[in-house]
Scaffold this motif. Structure first.
Motif, mmCIF file in Angstrom:
data_model
loop_
_atom_site.group_PDB
_atom_site.id
_atom_site.type_symbol
_atom_site.label_atom_id
_atom_site.label_comp_id
_atom_site.label_asym_id
_atom_site.label_seq_id
_atom_site.Cartn_x
_atom_site.Cartn_y
_atom_site.Cartn_z
ATOM 1 N N GLY A 30 0.821 -1.213 0.000
ATOM 2 C CA GLY A 30 0.000 0.000 0.000
ATOM 3 C C GLY A 30 0.853 1.259 0.000
ATOM 4 O O GLY A 30 2.087 1.206 0.014
ATOM 5 N N GLU A 31 0.171 2.399 0.008
ATOM 6 C CA GLU A 31 0.864 3.683 -0.022
ATOM 7 C C GLU A 31 1.157 4.235 1.367
ATOM 8 O O GLU A 31 1.958 5.149 1.517
ATOM 9 N N LYS A 32 0.500 3.690 2.397
ATOM 10 C CA LYS A 32 0.670 4.174 3.765
ATOM 11 C C LYS A 32 1.250 3.076 4.642
ATOM 12 O O LYS A 32 1.101 1.890 4.357
ATOM 13 N N SER A 33 1.877 3.488 5.723
ATOM 14 C CA SER A 33 2.372 2.527 6.707
ATOM 15 C C SER A 33 1.194 1.838 7.385
ATOM 16 O O SER A 33 0.120 2.422 7.527
ATOM 17 N N ILE A 34 1.409 0.590 7.791
ATOM 18 C CA ILE A 34 0.405 -0.102 8.599
ATOM 19 C C ILE A 34 1.067 -0.508 9.913
ATOM 20 O O ILE A 34 2.277 -0.726 9.977
ATOM 21 N N PHE A 35 0.262 -0.591 10.954
ATOM 22 C CA PHE A 35 0.745 -0.958 12.276
ATOM 23 C C PHE A 35 0.133 -2.302 12.648
ATOM 24 O O PHE A 35 -1.007 -2.374 13.096
ATOM 25 N N VAL A 36 0.881 -3.367 12.410
ATOM 26 C CA VAL A 36 0.412 -4.733 12.637
ATOM 27 C C VAL A 36 0.507 -5.051 14.123
ATOM 28 O O VAL A 36 1.539 -4.818 14.753
ATOM 29 N N ASN A 37 -0.599 -5.594 14.673
ATOM 30 C CA ASN A 37 -0.561 -5.942 16.090
ATOM 31 C C ASN A 37 -0.897 -7.397 16.391
ATOM 32 O O ASN A 37 -0.710 -7.843 17.519
ATOM 33 N N SER A 38 -1.381 -8.161 15.405
ATOM 34 C CA SER A 38 -1.628 -9.581 15.657
ATOM 35 C C SER A 38 -1.512 -10.368 14.359
ATOM 36 O O SER A 38 -1.615 -9.827 13.261
ATOM 37 N N PHE A 39 -1.342 -11.667 14.535
ATOM 38 C CA PHE A 39 -1.166 -12.571 13.406
ATOM 39 C C PHE A 39 -1.809 -13.901 13.756
ATOM 40 O O PHE A 39 -1.672 -14.389 14.876
ATOM 41 N N TYR A 40 -2.536 -14.477 12.811
ATOM 42 C CA TYR A 40 -3.154 -15.775 13.060
ATOM 43 C C TYR A 40 -3.321 -16.553 11.767
ATOM 44 O O TYR A 40 -3.242 -16.001 10.670
ATOM 45 N N ALA A 41 -3.550 -17.847 11.928
ATOM 46 C CA ALA A 41 -3.854 -18.732 10.809
ATOM 47 C C ALA A 41 -5.356 -18.970 10.824
ATOM 48 O O ALA A 41 -5.944 -19.190 11.887
ATOM 49 N N ARG A 42 -5.983 -18.895 9.658
ATOM 50 C CA ARG A 42 -7.429 -19.107 9.553
ATOM 51 C C ARG A 42 -7.686 -20.414 8.822
ATOM 52 O O ARG A 42 -7.116 -20.681 7.769
ATOM 53 N N TYR A 43 -8.583 -21.217 9.407
ATOM 54 C CA TYR A 43 -8.984 -22.470 8.797
ATOM 55 C C TYR A 43 -10.466 -22.378 8.431
ATOM 56 O O TYR A 43 -11.313 -22.212 9.306
ATOM 57 N N LYS A 44 -10.766 -22.443 7.147
ATOM 58 C CA LYS A 44 -12.130 -22.461 6.608
ATOM 59 C C LYS A 44 -13.012 -21.322 7.121
ATOM 60 O O LYS A 44 -14.191 -21.519 7.386
ATOM 61 N N LYS A 45 -12.490 -20.154 7.301
ATOM 62 C CA LYS A 45 -13.237 -18.957 7.704
ATOM 63 C C LYS A 45 -13.986 -19.127 9.020
ATOM 64 O O LYS A 45 -14.828 -18.307 9.356
ATOM 65 N N MET A 85 -12.322 -20.785 12.026
ATOM 66 C CA MET A 85 -11.445 -21.030 13.156
ATOM 67 C C MET A 85 -10.142 -20.266 12.961
ATOM 68 O O MET A 85 -9.542 -20.317 11.895
ATOM 69 N N ASN A 86 -9.725 -19.553 13.995
ATOM 70 C CA ASN A 86 -8.462 -18.819 13.962
ATOM 71 C C ASN A 86 -7.516 -19.394 14.995
ATOM 72 O O ASN A 86 -7.905 -19.610 16.138
ATOM 73 N N LEU A 87 -6.281 -19.619 14.572
ATOM 74 C CA LEU A 87 -5.225 -20.079 15.466
ATOM 75 C C LEU A 87 -4.262 -18.907 15.627
ATOM 76 O O LEU A 87 -3.524 -18.565 14.711
#
Length: 106
Positions: free
Chosen positions: A10-25, A27-29
């Protein structure tokens, strides 16, 4: 090891605060102990990227704890401080084998 690369196209900075794996929309790990050069939360400037890694074995064991076994199609998602989601462009097929083999599919 599973190598995860967050790239900001993108053109702007983003501030990432979490990360997860998604299974079939449905369940999030959530990855609470993600190793990388930059710790979460972090800023990713436009045109930049950051790398993180996570042991395959831990991912497989966590999937099995919630009853998921065998071949799994996982999409990776990160969120920013505003709650926006940034989803991976590829879905990863992870299957439990002797060497924890992973294949990427578009």
């Amino acid at each position: 090891m599973l190598l995860i690369n967050f790239a900001n196209f993108g053109e702007k900075s983003i501030f990432v605060n979490s990360f997860y794996a998604r299974y079939k929309k449905k369940m999030n790990l959530v990855f609470t102990k993600l190793d990388g050069i930059v710790k979460l939360p972090c800023e990713i400037e436009s045109g930049r990227s950051v790398d993180y890694w996570f042991p395959y074995n831990d991912l497989i064991l966590n999937l099995e704890k919630v009853g998921l076994k065998g071949k799994k199609r996982i999409k990776f998602v990160c969120t920013d401080v505003l709650g926006n989601e940034y989803k991976s462009t590829k879905v990863i097929d992870i299957k439990k084998t002797k060497d924890f083999v992973s294949k990427s599919h578009p």
